[in-house]
Design an enzyme around this catalytic site. Sequence first.
Site, PDB file in Angstrom:
ATOM      1  N   THR A 177     -10.853   5.428  -0.781  1.00 23.49           N
ATOM      2  CA  THR A 177     -11.441   6.112   0.362  1.00 23.49           C
ATOM      3  C   THR A 177     -11.516   7.608   0.067  1.00 23.49           C
ATOM      4  OG1 THR A 177     -10.511   4.489   1.895  1.00 23.49           O
ATOM      5  CG2 THR A 177     -11.230   6.576   2.837  1.00 23.49           C
ATOM      6  N   LEU A 194      -4.667   8.464   2.410  1.00 23.76           N
ATOM      7  CA  LEU A 194      -5.917   7.723   2.398  1.00 23.76           C
ATOM      8  C   LEU A 194      -5.827   6.690   1.288  1.00 23.76           C
ATOM      9  CD1 LEU A 194      -8.631  10.560   2.689  1.00 23.76           C
ATOM     10  CD2 LEU A 194      -7.875   9.007   4.508  1.00 23.76           C
ATOM     11  N   ASP A 195      -6.472   5.544   1.476  1.00 23.44           N
ATOM     12  CA  ASP A 195      -6.528   4.555   0.408  1.00 23.44           C
ATOM     13  C   ASP A 195      -7.106   5.192  -0.849  1.00 23.44           C
ATOM     14  OD1 ASP A 195      -5.583   2.668   2.173  1.00 23.44           O
ATOM     15  OD2 ASP A 195      -7.512   1.669   2.471  1.00 23.44           O
ATOM     16  N   ARG A 196      -6.717   4.673  -1.992  1.00 24.11           N
ATOM     17  CA  ARG A 196      -7.178   5.227  -3.270  1.00 24.11           C
ATOM     18  C   ARG A 196      -8.700   5.346  -3.328  1.00 24.11           C
ATOM     19  NH1 ARG A 196      -8.134   2.851  -8.853  1.00 24.11           N
ATOM     20  NH2 ARG A 196      -8.368   0.923  -7.690  1.00 24.11           N
TER      21      ARG A 196
END
Length: 265
Positions: free
Chosen positions: A83, A79-81
């Site tokens: 998110t 997951l994006d940092r």
Amino acid sequence: MKPRTPPKAKAEPKPVVLTPEEVAFVRSLVIYEDAEVMALNKPSGLSSQGGRGQVNTLDELLWAFAKPGKARPRLIHRLDRDTSGVILTAKTKPAASFLGKHMMGRRLTKTYRAIVTPGAPQPASGVVETPLRREEIGREAYMRTCAPDHPDAEAALTRYRTLAANDQAALLELNPQTGRMHQIRVHLASIGRPIAGDVRYGGALMVGGAPAPRLMLHAAALAFPHPGGGMKRIEAAVPEDMQALIETIGLAKRNSGAGLAVSGS
């Protein structure tokens, strides 16, 4: 002819020594665990892997679960940092191989929630399938929409539907069918509905007079074939800061089912 030397097996990284506080923190993130898999509810601000200057990424924190003489759990996806939400790990090599193959076959179903501005997309439900390309500016990487015939074009498809909306913002449910970097963020920005708090792609920092303290994107659920058989669905509760913004700007009416639930068949 000299015989070819077989490639060396990739060595396991050295264990990371964690503090008691770090161990307690990562253990508090676990929302599901059995003999083969473990799922965590990743908070916003924690990198999955290779964080920008962070002391520990989630990947490193997983050493808290390593058994003597055995490897730590393996991340199956990222997951994006910024998110938050469900992230899946495999506790054994066979489980990692099984889940990796199914992820490549797009059999993992991901469901996200996002707050966007300035209101519901038009149409309120639909599909965005604009191709994306990667662009690097200095040390930062971005994704950009592009024409299908662009030499760097990557196919990308995101399904969305509006759960609640007013003139200021909307709460969307999203199902990405492909896994491009920043896919949801760029696709929503491309239809004029950037995610609140998304500085990189033009998201509003204030929504209805209330601050958007970070990227308002949450991985709410993940459904996947379980290595032991059948399907498993895991849900993660919307974080308090995101839920507070949903309620403050009047989008809570139809935001049901956001609590933690685990089911399988």
